[in-house]
Design a protein around this motif. Structure first.
Motif: not given
Length: 159
Positions: A148-149, A151-153, A155-156
């Motif tokens: 999950e982390s 994916l967030e990284e 996308l950001s």
């Protein structure tokens, strides 16, 4: 004493198959979620919601008419969450010899009536097998969080 495990047994039906004539992977995932929920609710005594599924891998197909066994058991607990080991097996109903088709760790959180996480009973691994499954469940939980982390990284980084 909370219920630590649940086992569902039933026959794979013609309505469960995909265009290739094998039980659809989505149907197997539905059975996993249902058995996982029954186990989580039995352990916590509360309504539970699925958080994640980790380590899902399909080893062999399930055929129409085979007996299917979906076993769920508590592998690890946090304050409000449960990691449940699920094993799916199938085989000929006449011989009752079953082989594993897939397994995974599915995580649930216990919720109150308003949808807030609530405290659950703590699981204590006793046998050597339970200790090994707990270590596996903890590792899979960590991998799910890392995924999950990531994916967030990712996308950001694109913004």
């Amino acid at each position: 004493m909370p219920q630590q495990s649940v086992t569902f047994r039933f026959l794979a039906e013609p309505t469960d198959v995909n265009f290739g004539g094998k039980v659809h992977g989505g149907m197997v995932m539905k059975w996993i979620d249902q058995a996982g929920y029954a186990c989580a609710a039995g352990w916590s005594g509360s309504y539970c919601v699925t958080v994640s599924v980790a380590g899902m891998r399909f080893h062999r197909p399930i055929l129409v008419g085979q007996i299917v066994e979906v076993s769920a058991r508590i592998a690890h607990t946090g304050n409000t969450s449960m990691q449940i080991f699920i094993q799916v097996r199938c085989g000929d109903p006449k011989t009752q010899r079953l082989v594993e088709t897939n397994h995974c760790i599915i995580s649930f959180i216990a919720m109150d009536q308003a949808g807030y996480p609530i405290q659950i009973p703590q699981f204590k691994a006793k046998t050597e097998e339970e200790k090994k499954l707990e270590a596996y469940a903890v590792k899979m939980k960590e991998i799910a969080i890392q995924t999950e982390s990531l994916l967030e990284e990712t996308l950001s980084d694109n913004k």
